[in-house]
Design an enzyme around this catalytic site. Sequence first.
Site, PDB file in Angstrom:
ATOM      1  CG  ASP A   7      -1.888   1.232   1.594  1.00  0.00           C
ATOM      2  OD1 ASP A   7      -2.557   1.648   0.339  1.00  0.00           O
ATOM      3  OD2 ASP A   7      -1.724   1.807   2.437  1.00  0.00           O
ATOM      4  CG  ASP A   9      -1.802   7.515   0.479  1.00  0.00           C
ATOM      5  OD1 ASP A   9      -1.654   8.807   0.550  1.00  0.00           O
ATOM      6  OD2 ASP A   9      -1.975   6.930  -0.505  1.00  0.00           O
ATOM      7  CG  ASP A 170      -2.183   2.159   6.509  1.00  0.00           C
ATOM      8  OD1 ASP A 170      -2.372   3.276   6.729  1.00  0.00           O
ATOM      9  OD2 ASP A 170      -2.328   1.857   5.251  1.00  0.00           O
TER      10      ASP A 170
END
Length: 221
Positions: A7, A9, A170
């Site tokens: 991922d 961001d 996240d």
Amino acid sequence: MKTVIFDLDGTLADTSGDLIAAANTCFRDMGAGDLLKPDVDQGTALRGGRAMLRLGMARLGRPEDEATIDRYYPVLLEAYGAQIDRFTTVYPGAMDAVEVLKGRGYGVGICTNKPEGLAQLLLQNLGIRDVFGSLVGADTLPVRKPDPEPLFEAARRAGGDPRRCVLIGDSDTDRNTARAAGVPSVLVTFGPAGEDMAALEPEALLEHYEALPDMVDRLLT
């Protein structure tokens, strides 16, 4: 080939400062001033533009004002693209870990819910786009995470077998994407929502990037 898909961001880079600045551009245009604070609203920023607009509208007492959110979302994206890397930083050790993984024969790619064009621009400005074998964004395919297909496509474009990959993320979106794909996930604990990651029961939790290569070796044996 086995692949490690990241991922963007909140996983590879802390993009929250630039995202919040773009959202505040919208709120200032509404005459409301800077409604979001970088030291308070990082978690919301890393969930995307609409999440930030919804938070601001809630603070104005208008949480259901989807028409205003829809109107300002393109404004936010334009503001973000114009100042996409003023505050953004790559997390410590991330790129060293990527190079170690590549040295061990893994393909590496990115699967993000950021629009592909903005993700390309950010990675180019940070000088790291060419390090990754693939980049699949929110609008690359007709579907986005947590649908597993963007993850599979990121693995394929990185030269790998989509069933032999691991997703580094996240959020619950990343956890659900990996679960839907039937592959392991690693969730980072150094982001603003780090303390919540254990409850999502990923295959592994990552506190420091230097531990990632050995972690991937164990998960993809």
